[in-house]
Design a protein around this motif. Structure first.
Motif, short mmCIF file in Angstrom:
data_model
loop_
_atom_site.label_atom_id
_atom_site.label_comp_id
_atom_site.label_asym_id
_atom_site.label_seq_id
_atom_site.Cartn_x
_atom_site.Cartn_y
_atom_site.Cartn_z
N ILE A 134 -5.23 -7.08 -1.30
CA ILE A 134 -4.72 -6.18 -2.33
C ILE A 134 -3.67 -6.95 -3.13
O ILE A 134 -2.66 -7.38 -2.59
N LEU B 210 1.48 3.15 -3.25
CA LEU B 210 0.42 3.97 -3.85
C LEU B 210 0.67 5.44 -3.59
O LEU B 210 1.40 5.81 -2.66
N PHE C 58 -10.96 1.52 2.52
CA PHE C 58 -11.67 0.45 1.83
C PHE C 58 -11.49 -0.87 2.57
O PHE C 58 -12.45 -1.61 2.81
N LEU D 146 -4.22 7.86 -2.38
CA LEU D 146 -4.78 6.53 -2.60
C LEU D 146 -4.50 5.59 -1.43
O LEU D 146 -5.30 4.69 -1.17
N GLN D 147 -3.40 5.81 -0.73
CA GLN D 147 -3.12 5.00 0.45
C GLN D 147 -4.24 5.15 1.47
O GLN D 147 -4.71 4.16 2.04
N THR E 136 -0.44 -2.96 -6.45
CA THR E 136 -0.51 -1.52 -6.23
C THR E 136 0.33 -0.74 -7.24
O THR E 136 0.01 0.38 -7.58
N ILE F 85 0.84 -1.20 0.00
CA ILE F 85 0.00 0.00 0.00
C ILE F 85 0.87 1.25 0.00
O ILE F 85 0.52 2.26 -0.60
N CYS G 282 -7.35 3.37 0.16
CA CYS G 282 -7.17 1.93 0.19
C CYS G 282 -7.33 1.39 1.60
O CYS G 282 -8.03 0.40 1.82
N ARG G 283 -6.71 2.05 2.56
CA ARG G 283 -6.83 1.61 3.95
C ARG G 283 -8.27 1.73 4.45
O ARG G 283 -8.75 0.86 5.18
#
Length: 57
Positions: A34, A10, A21, A14-15, A37, A7, A18-19
């Motif tokens: 994931i 990214l 999500f 986006l990090q 990336t 992650i 993503c976290r």
């Protein structure tokens, strides 16, 4: 070739997404993984050739 699942690779914005999500999925009882990336151009070209070769057989 670079093919990353981290992650941290990214973009910083986006990090965060993503976290969030991943956390939302876990809260909903859904386990996620994931798988990619970041990939560099060399790896992208390699994957393209692999796909084309498989599709054309």
């Amino acid at each position: 070739m670079i093919n990353s699942r981290k992650i941290e690779d990214l973009h910083p914005n986006l990090q965060i997404l993503c976290r969030q999500f991943i956390a939302d999925c876990l809260d909903a009882g859904v386990e996620v993984s994931i798988t990619l990336t970041y990939r560099d151009n060399e790896y992208q070209s390699f994957m393209y050739v692999e796909c084309v070769c498989r599709c054309c057989k």
